[in-house]
Scaffold this motif. Structure first.
Motif, PDB file in Angstrom:
ATOM      1  N   VAL A  59      33.420  29.378  40.744  1.00  0.00           N
ATOM      2  CA  VAL A  59      32.747  28.356  41.546  1.00  0.00           C
ATOM      3  C   VAL A  59      32.062  28.991  42.746  1.00  0.00           C
ATOM      4  O   VAL A  59      30.923  28.659  43.080  1.00  0.00           O
ATOM      5  N   ASN A  60      32.725  29.930  43.381  1.00  0.00           N
ATOM      6  CA  ASN A  60      32.184  30.510  44.599  1.00  0.00           C
ATOM      7  C   ASN A  60      31.250  31.680  44.348  1.00  0.00           C
ATOM      8  O   ASN A  60      30.696  32.237  45.291  1.00  0.00           O
ATOM      9  N   ALA A  61      31.039  32.054  43.096  1.00  0.00           N
ATOM     10  CA  ALA A  61      30.067  33.098  42.778  1.00  0.00           C
ATOM     11  C   ALA A  61      28.648  32.556  42.763  1.00  0.00           C
ATOM     12  O   ALA A  61      27.692  33.319  42.866  1.00  0.00           O
ATOM     13  N   VAL A  62      28.508  31.249  42.670  1.00  0.00           N
ATOM     14  CA  VAL A  62      27.192  30.616  42.637  1.00  0.00           C
ATOM     15  C   VAL A  62      26.966  29.929  43.977  1.00  0.00           C
ATOM     16  O   VAL A  62      27.796  29.141  44.424  1.00  0.00           O
ATOM     17  N   SER A  63      25.851  30.227  44.613  1.00  0.00           N
ATOM     18  CA  SER A  63      25.570  29.609  45.906  1.00  0.00           C
ATOM     19  C   SER A  63      25.057  28.185  45.726  1.00  0.00           C
ATOM     20  O   SER A  63      24.592  27.802  44.642  1.00  0.00           O
ATOM     21  N   ASN A  64      25.120  27.420  46.790  1.00  0.00           N
ATOM     22  CA  ASN A  64      24.628  26.046  46.744  1.00  0.00           C
ATOM     23  C   ASN A  64      23.118  26.016  46.527  1.00  0.00           C
ATOM     24  O   ASN A  64      22.589  25.117  45.875  1.00  0.00           O
ATOM     25  N   GLY A  65      22.416  26.998  47.059  1.00  0.00           N
ATOM     26  CA  GLY A  65      20.973  27.079  46.863  1.00  0.00           C
ATOM     27  C   GLY A  65      20.596  27.339  45.417  1.00  0.00           C
ATOM     28  O   GLY A  65      19.575  26.854  44.935  1.00  0.00           O
ATOM     29  N   GLN A  66      21.409  28.112  44.717  1.00  0.00           N
ATOM     30  CA  GLN A  66      21.142  28.359  43.304  1.00  0.00           C
ATOM     31  C   GLN A  66      21.316  27.087  42.487  1.00  0.00           C
ATOM     32  O   GLN A  66      20.563  26.831  41.555  1.00  0.00           O
ATOM     33  N   VAL A  67      22.305  26.276  42.820  1.00  0.00           N
ATOM     34  CA  VAL A  67      22.540  25.031  42.093  1.00  0.00           C
ATOM     35  C   VAL A  67      21.426  24.023  42.383  1.00  0.00           C
ATOM     36  O   VAL A  67      20.964  23.324  41.491  1.00  0.00           O
ATOM     37  N   ARG A  68      20.994  23.970  43.646  1.00  0.00           N
ATOM     38  CA  ARG A  68      19.911  23.063  44.012  1.00  0.00           C
ATOM     39  C   ARG A  68      18.555  23.541  43.525  1.00  0.00           C
ATOM     40  O   ARG A  68      17.616  22.762  43.423  1.00  0.00           O
ATOM     41  N   GLY A  69      18.440  24.853  43.263  1.00  0.00           N
ATOM     42  CA  GLY A  69      17.167  25.410  42.839  1.00  0.00           C
ATOM     43  C   GLY A  69      16.308  25.885  43.989  1.00  0.00           C
ATOM     44  O   GLY A  69      15.138  26.204  43.804  1.00  0.00           O
ATOM     45  N   ASP A  70      16.867  25.957  45.199  1.00  0.00           N
ATOM     46  CA  ASP A  70      16.100  26.374  46.373  1.00  0.00           C
ATOM     47  C   ASP A  70      15.805  27.867  46.372  1.00  0.00           C
ATOM     48  O   ASP A  70      14.703  28.288  46.660  1.00  0.00           O
ATOM     49  N   SER A  71      16.818  28.663  46.069  1.00  0.00           N
ATOM     50  CA  SER A  71      16.674  30.107  46.245  1.00  0.00           C
ATOM     51  C   SER A  71      16.807  30.890  44.950  1.00  0.00           C
ATOM     52  O   SER A  71      16.883  32.099  44.979  1.00  0.00           O
ATOM     53  N   TYR A  72      16.830  30.219  43.826  1.00  0.00           N
ATOM     54  CA  TYR A  72      17.086  30.924  42.570  1.00  0.00           C
ATOM     55  C   TYR A  72      16.196  30.355  41.489  1.00  0.00           C
ATOM     56  O   TYR A  72      16.418  29.255  41.017  1.00  0.00           O
ATOM     57  N   THR A  73      15.156  31.095  41.143  1.00  0.00           N
ATOM     58  CA  THR A  73      14.259  30.618  40.108  1.00  0.00           C
ATOM     59  C   THR A  73      14.203  31.560  38.917  1.00  0.00           C
ATOM     60  O   THR A  73      13.818  31.158  37.840  1.00  0.00           O
ATOM     61  N   ASP A  74      14.538  32.822  39.112  1.00  0.00           N
ATOM     62  CA  ASP A  74      14.504  33.798  38.031  1.00  0.00           C
ATOM     63  C   ASP A  74      15.896  34.008  37.487  1.00  0.00           C
ATOM     64  O   ASP A  74      16.866  33.447  37.956  1.00  0.00           O
ATOM     65  N   GLY A  75      15.993  34.847  36.495  1.00  0.00           N
ATOM     66  CA  GLY A  75      17.296  35.187  35.942  1.00  0.00           C
ATOM     67  C   GLY A  75      17.598  34.399  34.687  1.00  0.00           C
ATOM     68  O   GLY A  75      16.742  33.735  34.106  1.00  0.00           O
ATOM     69  N   CYS A  76      18.826  34.466  34.280  1.00  0.00           N
ATOM     70  CA  CYS A  76      19.268  33.837  33.036  1.00  0.00           C
ATOM     71  C   CYS A  76      19.337  32.316  33.216  1.00  0.00           C
ATOM     72  O   CYS A  76      20.239  31.802  33.865  1.00  0.00           O
ATOM     73  N   LEU A  77      18.376  31.627  32.713  1.00  0.00           N
ATOM     74  CA  LEU A  77      18.276  30.161  32.695  1.00  0.00           C
ATOM     75  C   LEU A  77      18.005  29.539  34.060  1.00  0.00           C
ATOM     76  O   LEU A  77      17.919  28.326  34.170  1.00  0.00           O
ATOM     77  N   GLY A  78      17.924  30.304  35.133  1.00  0.00           N
ATOM     78  CA  GLY A  78      17.570  29.784  36.452  1.00  0.00           C
ATOM     79  C   GLY A  78      18.550  28.750  36.966  1.00  0.00           C
ATOM     80  O   GLY A  78      19.760  28.928  36.926  1.00  0.00           O
TER      81      GLY A  78
END
Length: 161
Positions: A73-92
């Motif tokens: 749970v804590n390996a993923v940031s809140n921004g990655q879940v919201r889509g703010d700071s994570y657009t690339d990578g495996c499935l985004g």
């Protein structure tokens, strides 16, 4: 219907003594660490004071799964879940949300399994001498679950930003 809670904000407390400001992340981390430590301390105490006949080794699997879920749970940031700071990578953003779903399913599963161990092995079964090991396993998983929630949702911004 997908964005029904996008603009929802929890009401803030007007009390001056609770405002943590810049220290909110630090306090959330310390509280979560204390809860995680307390959970493991309780089950280690139960394992040390009870033998393998009173506390089978298989009951420790719930705590291991809950700890794995804590780190997932804590390996993923809140921004990655919201889509703010994570657009690339495996499935985004979708991959981050699937990861979080799977991690919370593991956390809930470990908590439910600890309740099953408590009631199935120690409350209903009268051949066990003491219900303390079952209570310890349940408390361990409850503390780890609340540590997961505290660390994930108690912070305002990401620690590594």
């Amino acid at each position: 219907m997908a964005g029904i809670l996008d603009n929802f904000r929890c009401p803030t407390c007007e009390c001056e003594c609770i405002e943590l400001g810049d220290k909110r992340n630090m306090v959330a981390s310390i509280v979560a660490g204390g809860l995680f430590f307390t959970g493991w301390w309780i089950v280690i105490d139960a394992a040390a004071t009870n033998g393998a006949t009173e506390m089978p080794h298989a009951v420790h699997a719930c705590g291991a799964v809950a700890s794995l879920a804590f780190f997932m749970v804590n390996a993923v940031s809140n921004g990655q879940v919201r889509g703010d700071s994570y657009t690339d990578g495996c499935l985004g953003q979708l991959g981050a949300r699937i990861w979080m779903l799977f991690a919370f399913l593991l956390a809930f599963g470990a908590l439910i399994a600890s309740m099953w161990i408590l009631f199935g092995l120690y409350v209903v079964n009268t051949t066990m001498l003491s219900p303390y090991p079952g209570v310890a396993v349940f408390l361990q998983n409850a503390f780890i679950f609340f540590a997961t929630l505290t660390f994930k949702f108690g912070r305002t911004e990401e620690l590594w930003d």
